[in-house]
Write an enzyme that holds these catalytic residues in place. Structure first.
Site, PDB file in Angstrom:
ATOM      1  N   GLY A 127       0.732  -1.230   0.023  1.00 16.30           N
ATOM      2  CA  GLY A 127       0.081   0.022   0.211  1.00 16.30           C
ATOM      3  C   GLY A 127       0.862   1.240  -0.065  1.00 16.30           C
TER       4      GLY A 127
ATOM      5  CB  THR B 118      10.745  -9.884 -11.785  1.00 13.48           C
ATOM      6  OG1 THR B 118      11.915  -9.578 -12.671  1.00 13.48           O
ATOM      7  CG2 THR B 118      10.104 -11.278 -11.838  1.00 13.48           C
TER       8      THR B 118
ATOM      9  CB  CYS C 166       4.676   5.193  27.382  1.00 12.92           C
ATOM     10  SG  CYS C 166       3.604   6.352  28.780  1.00 12.92           S
TER      11      CYS C 166
HETATM   12  N1  PLP Z   1      -2.658   3.013   4.158  1.00 15.72           N
HETATM   13  C1  PLP Z   1      -3.443   2.775   5.336  1.00 15.72           C
HETATM   14  C2  PLP Z   1      -4.696   3.410   5.595  1.00 15.72           C
HETATM   15  C3  PLP Z   1      -2.943   1.491   6.168  1.00 15.72           C
HETATM   16  O1  PLP Z   1      -3.699   1.401   7.015  1.00 15.72           O
HETATM   17  C4  PLP Z   1      -1.656   0.974   5.723  1.00 15.72           C
HETATM   18  C5  PLP Z   1      -1.045  -0.091   6.494  1.00 15.72           C
HETATM   19  O2  PLP Z   1      -1.331  -0.039   7.917  1.00 15.72           O
HETATM   20  C6  PLP Z   1      -0.961   1.630   4.516  1.00 15.72           C
HETATM   21  C7  PLP Z   1      -1.339   2.626   4.051  1.00 15.72           C
HETATM   22  C8  PLP Z   1       0.283   0.947   4.215  1.00 15.72           C
HETATM   23  O3  PLP Z   1       0.082  -0.405   3.642  1.00 15.72           O
HETATM   24  P1  PLP Z   1       1.209  -1.292   3.546  1.00 15.72           P
HETATM   25  O4  PLP Z   1       1.586  -1.993   4.948  1.00 15.72           O
HETATM   26  O5  PLP Z   1       0.872  -2.422   2.364  1.00 15.72           O
HETATM   27  O6  PLP Z   1       2.436  -0.529   2.931  1.00 15.72           O
END
Ligand code: PLP
Length: 409
Positions: free
Chosen positions: A74, A239, A327
């Site tokens: 992501g 790849t 913390c």
């Molecule tokens: N965006 C959101 C809202 C997420 O919760 C996360 C991961 O917790 C990410 C992006 C990042 O994804 P990844 O862990 O696949 O890089």
């Protein structure tokens, strides 16, 4: 002896790979291990499974297969979208996002500010919701991209991204959404929207880690992040991670087929937690709008205790949850999301996030409801601020060491 009880309620951090997905991936390590770019038998043998996986991901998103670009996660998809917009429109040096995005977006935006880019961070209200009037005012002819998440990873609050995309398009900027926490939980149909780019991640929906997708609308201007080979039609070199792509395709197919049933199950457990926890523990406050949230997220602030303490003691009982506060060296750190919803630091320090999946059931909620109240009691009994409150009925203000930098998955 019985196995120790393990209850996993941290699915927003990562989710269990579905057994059928793990099984379906296996041949792609040991038998069908070809490189899809190779011209021989082994290369040809993986092309079809790759195409099928692309179709399955596209189907979950209501997109066409050519609009799907496989990435490594992501974070890479988010980065690609933002960098691409700035390269595709070099004359535009303004980005708009929200104060509650994942660090995958926020930390890149902070870096880009050091490189001469201007970034507007839209605020949210006390329920974690966005005001689209703020968006209308923020976007100008200078804006290259607006990036607004579909669902927040801490509060679960859902943003009206389809409407936001229409507003942004009318003003001539590109629109990206981080749908990492929305995919598989909410229906997504990109076909009739103005969303140009969308990020998802395999490991949040029962596929393995290390695979992501960027949806790129046909015709949207694009400049690749990874340059090199011709993979993904020249839009993402490297790849292909064939086993993970096949697994992601299977997980998306399952998510499409099971969505009504999974959403109903998680929603029912979510409503139970939201209704029953406050009856068992005094002074707890829900973070995020009670209805406008994905069906799998519950985020409570428990007053007079610290999130980390609760997390550790719950862990001791086999229950895995997460916290929106941590913390660090004598100071209390509340997440940027709790800060943005203006949670009282004295209360926000006790944030606890439970995120459900299709693998949870009523027995998990029963167990949590039985084990959690004595843990809170134990921590409160040791807490000077709770004892002060008990004696005087007064709340002490958060100390000067309070700050707000804790980062969260
Ligand atoms: N965006 C959101 C809202 C997420 O919760 C996360 C991961 O917790 C990410 C992006 C990042 O994804 P990844 O862990 O696949 O890089």
């Amino acid at each position: 002896m019985d196995d120790p009880k393990v209850i996993y309620l941290d699915n927003n951090a990562t989710s269990r790979v579905a057994p059928e997905v793990a099984e379906g991936m296996k041949p792609f390590f040991t038998e069908l291990y070809g490189n899809p770019s190779s011209m021989h038998f082994f290369g040809g043998g993986v092309q079809r499974p790759l195409d099928e996986a692309r179709q399955k991901v596209a189907a979950l998103l209501g997109a066409s297969p050519e609009e799907i670009i496989f990435t490594s996660c992501g974070t890479e998809s988010d980065s690609t979208a933002i960098w691409s917009a700035l390269r595709a429109y070099p004359e535009k040096k303004h980005l708009v996002t929200t104060a509650v995005e994942h660090p995958a977006v926020l930390n890149l935006c902070k870096f880009l500010e050091t490189q001469g880019c201007r970034v507007t961070y839209l605020p949210v209200d006390g329920d974690g919701r966005l005001n689209l009037e703020d968006l209308k005012l923020a976007v100008s002819a200078e804006t290259a991209l607006v990036s607004i998440m579909w669902a927040n990873n801490e509060t679960g609050v859902v943003f009206p991204v389809e409407e936001a995309a229409r507003i942004v398009h009318a003003k001539g900027a590109l629109f990206h959404t981080d749908a990492v926490q929305a995919a598989g939980k909410l229906p997504i149909n990109l076909k009739d929207t103005k969303i140009d780019m969308l990020s998802i991640s395999g490991h949040k929906l029962h596929a393995p880690k290390g695979i992501g997708v960027l949806f790129l609308r046909k015709g949207a201007r694009f400049s690749p992040f990874m340059m090199g080979g011709h993979q993904e039609r020249g839009r993402r070199a490297g790849t292909e991670n064939v086993p993970a792509i096949v697994g992601f395709g299977m997980a998306c197919e399952l998510a499409s087929a099971e969505m009504p049933e999974n959403a109903a199950l998680m929603g029912r457990l979510q409503r139970r937690l939201m209704a029953e926890l406050p009856k068992k523990i005094e002074h707890v406050y829900l973070n995020g709008h009670p209805q406008k949230r994905v069906p799998n997220n519950v985020n409570f602030s428990v007053e007079f205790v610290e999130g980390e303490g609760m997390m550790l003691l719950l862990d001791g009982k086999g229950i895995s949850v997460s916290s929106g506060s941590a913390c660090a060296s004598k100071s209390l750190k509340m997440s940027h999301v709790l800060t943005a919803i203006k949670a009282d630091p004295a209360i926000g320090q006790g944030s606890i996030i439970m995120s459900l999946s299709k693998h949870n059931g009523d027995e998990d909620v029963d167990y949590l409801l039985a084990e959690f109240p004595p843990i809170v009691k134990k921590l409160r009994d040791m807490s000077p601020i709770y004892n002060y409150f008990q004696k005087t009925g007064q709340r002490q203000k958060a100390g000067p060491g309070t700050d707000y930098e804790h980062e969260h998955n």
